[in-house]
Write a protein that holds these residues in place. Structure first.
Motif, PDB file in Angstrom:
ATOM      1  N   SER A 120       0.822  -1.209   0.000  1.00 38.28           N
ATOM      2  CA  SER A 120       0.000   0.000   0.000  1.00 38.28           C
ATOM      3  C   SER A 120       0.855   1.258   0.000  1.00 38.28           C
ATOM      4  CB  SER A 120      -0.933  -0.004   1.219  1.00 38.28           C
ATOM      5  OG  SER A 120      -1.838   1.078   1.152  1.00 38.28           O
ATOM      6  N   ASN A 121       1.945   1.236   0.768  1.00 38.15           N
ATOM      7  CA  ASN A 121       2.819   2.405   0.790  1.00 38.15           C
ATOM      8  C   ASN A 121       3.605   2.548  -0.506  1.00 38.15           C
ATOM      9  OD1 ASN A 121       3.084   3.952   3.597  1.00 38.15           O
ATOM     10  ND2 ASN A 121       2.532   1.837   4.014  1.00 38.15           N
ATOM     11  N   LYS A 122       3.879   1.438  -1.170  1.00 35.32           N
ATOM     12  CA  LYS A 122       4.528   1.498  -2.482  1.00 35.32           C
ATOM     13  C   LYS A 122       3.576   2.098  -3.516  1.00 35.32           C
ATOM     14  CE  LYS A 122       8.090   0.533  -5.142  1.00 35.32           C
ATOM     15  NZ  LYS A 122       9.409   1.175  -4.925  1.00 35.32           N
ATOM     16  N   ILE A 123       2.299   1.747  -3.426  1.00 36.37           N
ATOM     17  CA  ILE A 123       1.290   2.312  -4.329  1.00 36.37           C
ATOM     18  C   ILE A 123       1.167   3.812  -4.099  1.00 36.37           C
ATOM     19  CG2 ILE A 123      -1.195   2.385  -4.804  1.00 36.37           C
ATOM     20  CD1 ILE A 123      -1.217  -0.663  -4.281  1.00 36.37           C
ATOM     21  N   GLY A 124       1.156   4.205  -2.809  1.00 36.46           N
ATOM     22  CA  GLY A 124       1.072   5.622  -2.475  1.00 36.46           C
ATOM     23  C   GLY A 124      -0.335   6.041  -2.078  1.00 36.46           C
TER      24      GLY A 124
ATOM     25  N   SER B 185      -2.632   9.048   0.530  1.00 31.92           N
ATOM     26  CA  SER B 185      -2.715   9.414   1.942  1.00 31.92           C
ATOM     27  C   SER B 185      -3.270   8.233   2.728  1.00 31.92           C
ATOM     28  CB  SER B 185      -3.628  10.620   2.112  1.00 31.92           C
ATOM     29  OG  SER B 185      -4.972  10.262   1.789  1.00 31.92           O
ATOM     30  N   PRO B 186      -3.118   8.229   4.073  1.00 35.17           N
ATOM     31  CA  PRO B 186      -3.706   7.155   4.875  1.00 35.17           C
ATOM     32  C   PRO B 186      -5.205   6.977   4.633  1.00 35.17           C
ATOM     33  CG  PRO B 186      -2.132   8.350   6.206  1.00 35.17           C
ATOM     34  CD  PRO B 186      -2.256   9.104   4.911  1.00 35.17           C
ATOM     35  N   SER B 187      -5.930   8.083   4.436  1.00 39.37           N
ATOM     36  CA  SER B 187      -7.368   7.987   4.169  1.00 39.37           C
ATOM     37  C   SER B 187      -7.630   7.321   2.825  1.00 39.37           C
ATOM     38  CB  SER B 187      -8.012   9.384   4.193  1.00 39.37           C
ATOM     39  OG  SER B 187      -7.934   9.956   5.471  1.00 39.37           O
ATOM     40  N   GLN B 188      -6.841   7.671   1.814  1.00 44.24           N
ATOM     41  CA  GLN B 188      -7.001   7.047   0.500  1.00 44.24           C
ATOM     42  C   GLN B 188      -6.631   5.562   0.549  1.00 44.24           C
ATOM     43  OE1 GLN B 188      -4.411   9.757  -1.641  1.00 44.24           O
ATOM     44  NE2 GLN B 188      -6.137  10.677  -2.712  1.00 44.24           N
ATOM     45  N   GLN B 189      -5.600   5.239   1.306  1.00 40.52           N
ATOM     46  CA  GLN B 189      -5.189   3.843   1.436  1.00 40.52           C
ATOM     47  C   GLN B 189      -6.292   3.021   2.104  1.00 40.52           C
ATOM     48  OE1 GLN B 189      -1.513   4.877   3.537  1.00 40.52           O
ATOM     49  NE2 GLN B 189      -0.339   3.820   1.976  1.00 40.52           N
ATOM     50  N   THR B 190      -6.854   3.573   3.185  1.00 35.51           N
ATOM     51  CA  THR B 190      -7.922   2.861   3.900  1.00 35.51           C
ATOM     52  C   THR B 190      -9.153   2.709   3.023  1.00 35.51           C
ATOM     53  OG1 THR B 190      -7.110   3.813   5.986  1.00 35.51           O
ATOM     54  CG2 THR B 190      -9.302   2.808   6.012  1.00 35.51           C
ATOM     55  N   PHE B 191      -9.541   3.789   2.333  1.00 30.85           N
ATOM     56  CA  PHE B 191     -10.720   3.761   1.471  1.00 30.85           C
ATOM     57  C   PHE B 191     -10.541   2.747   0.342  1.00 30.85           C
ATOM     58  CE2 PHE B 191     -13.237   6.161  -1.957  1.00 30.85           C
ATOM     59  CZ  PHE B 191     -14.410   5.477  -1.648  1.00 30.85           C
ATOM     60  N   GLY B 192      -9.387   2.800  -0.321  1.00 29.25           N
ATOM     61  CA  GLY B 192      -9.141   1.849  -1.401  1.00 29.25           C
ATOM     62  C   GLY B 192      -9.152   0.414  -0.912  1.00 29.25           C
ATOM     63  N   MET B 193      -8.543   0.189   0.240  1.00 28.77           N
ATOM     64  CA  MET B 193      -8.501  -1.154   0.794  1.00 28.77           C
ATOM     65  C   MET B 193      -9.902  -1.683   1.087  1.00 28.77           C
ATOM     66  SD  MET B 193      -6.184  -2.383   4.003  1.00 28.77           S
ATOM     67  CE  MET B 193      -6.232  -4.071   4.613  1.00 28.77           C
ATOM     68  N   THR B 194     -10.772  -0.819   1.597  1.00 26.21           N
ATOM     69  CA  THR B 194     -12.133  -1.263   1.925  1.00 26.21           C
ATOM     70  C   THR B 194     -12.956  -1.541   0.661  1.00 26.21           C
ATOM     71  OG1 THR B 194     -12.904   1.045   2.116  1.00 26.21           O
ATOM     72  CG2 THR B 194     -12.165  -0.049   4.129  1.00 26.21           C
TER      73      THR B 194
ATOM     74  N   SER C  29      -7.258  -0.773  -3.830  1.00 26.02           N
ATOM     75  CA  SER C  29      -8.318  -1.778  -3.700  1.00 26.02           C
ATOM     76  C   SER C  29      -7.751  -3.193  -3.815  1.00 26.02           C
ATOM     77  CB  SER C  29      -9.401  -1.550  -4.760  1.00 26.02           C
ATOM     78  OG  SER C  29      -8.885  -1.751  -6.066  1.00 26.02           O
ATOM     79  N   LEU C  30      -6.626  -3.331  -4.512  1.00 27.52           N
ATOM     80  CA  LEU C  30      -5.966  -4.636  -4.614  1.00 27.52           C
ATOM     81  C   LEU C  30      -5.519  -5.124  -3.241  1.00 27.52           C
ATOM     82  CD1 LEU C  30      -3.776  -3.974  -7.791  1.00 27.52           C
ATOM     83  CD2 LEU C  30      -5.927  -5.262  -7.660  1.00 27.52           C
ATOM     84  N   VAL C  31      -5.150  -4.186  -2.369  1.00 31.52           N
ATOM     85  CA  VAL C  31      -4.713  -4.543  -1.020  1.00 31.52           C
ATOM     86  C   VAL C  31      -5.881  -5.123  -0.222  1.00 31.52           C
ATOM     87  CG1 VAL C  31      -3.644  -3.666   1.090  1.00 31.52           C
ATOM     88  CG2 VAL C  31      -2.962  -2.741  -1.109  1.00 31.52           C
ATOM     89  N   GLY C  32      -7.094  -4.615  -0.478  1.00 32.25           N
ATOM     90  CA  GLY C  32      -8.279  -5.144   0.195  1.00 32.25           C
ATOM     91  C   GLY C  32      -8.541  -6.596  -0.168  1.00 32.25           C
TER      92      GLY C  32
END
Length: 292
Positions: free
Chosen positions: A21-25, A27-36, A216-219
């Motif tokens: 997720s950090n490699k993708i880049g 913000s923390p909110s975008q990372q959480t949203f995409g993951m969900t 979203s791939l991380v989710g």
């Protein structure tokens, strides 16, 4: 052997979440949203295949658990941003193991035999030592002397870990100690709660940026880890599944250093290895305690 193979999947999947997720880049909110988003797609696919009965109780507690998870994951992503994946992930996992084990032992009476208290105390001591060495920093590191804001960022990381741990532990206690639902039944309502929680943290300002869509791939990785954790527990027992899942720390540390370029001095690498050894030993001992 099949159970151990299943247990390797959550180890790799969950251990990879942080650095991928950090490699993708984003913000923390975008990372959480995409993951969900990815988790909801995966969970809906599981529901289509299994088609479990979704009761009102299942929906209520599933969504509640998802909201708590979103708080925990968002805090973890913030901590990674401030402290780096190779430091934040071991501290996050270790704090959840220590506090979660104490809650299980003294609130829910999970430890009843003397040997459980002995092994449990040794395991918790190892985890605390792992805490110390994983976060220990070299005062002679030139980066510490050059980057003035780094120390304040490190303190922000600890604050993020604090509310992350509260969110994750509340979610874990809810599903493991208060309400017991089959994973294949609750995963869809929980994913809905995760998405709502992520949206709430973003104040419902939804933007489907490339970073969100890629995360979203991380989710999907998270969903795979959940399913195979269930299979591993059924085939090899909870102790093996639990212990192997904690080995994901190795993946996250290696990923942070190798793929994200998180630099360590020689001293810090030695301390990190000591902390990692203590974490793994403590997690394995806790798995043994759970098997009694």
């Amino acid at each position: 052997m099949q159970g151990i193979f299943y247990a390797l999947v959550p180890m790799i999947a969950w251990g990879s979440i942080g650095f991928i997720s950090n490699k993708i880049g984003g913000s923390p909110s975008q990372q959480t949203f995409g993951m969900t988003i990815g988790a909801l797609i995966f969970a809906f696919g599981v529901w289509l295949v299994v088609q479990p009965q979704l009761t009102l109780t299942l929906w209520f507690f599933g969504i509640l658990g998802g909201l708590l998870w979103a708080v925990g994951q968002s805090g973890q992503f913030h901590a990674m941003q401030y402290m780096g994946v190779s430091v934040a992930n071991p501290l996050s996992s270790g704090s959840q193991l220590v506090i979660g084990s104490l809650i299980g032992a003294f609130v829910f009476n999970e430890w009843t035999e003397p040997v459980q208290f002995v092994l449990g105390a040794i395991a918790l001591t190892l985890l605390l030592v792992g805490f110390y060495f994983s976060s220990k920093r070299d005062a002679e590191n030139p980066l510490m002397q050059q980057e003035q804001g780094q120390l304040s960022d490190f303190s922000k990381g600890f604050r993020a870990l604090a509310y992350s741990t509260v969110g994750y532990l509340s979610y874990t206690v809810l599903f493991n100690n208060i309400m017991a639902f089959p994973v294949l039944s609750v995963i869809f309502p929980m994913a809905v709660g995760m998405l709502v929680g992520a949206l709430a943290l973003m104040k419902f300002q939804v933007k489907l940026t490339p970073a969100v869509l890629k995360n979203s791939l991380v989710g999907i990785l998270w969903g795979l880890g959940n399913i195979f954790m269930l299979f591993a527990a059924a085939k090899a027992g909870l102790a093996i599944a639990f212990s192997f899942s904690q080995l994901g720390i190795v993946i996250s540390i290696a990923g942070g250093i190798l793929f994200l370029g998180e630099t360590k001095t020689q001293k810090e690498l030695h301390w990190l290895l000591i902390g990692l050894f203590c974490f793994i030993s403590g997690a394995v001992l806790l798995g043994i305690v759970k098997s009694y």
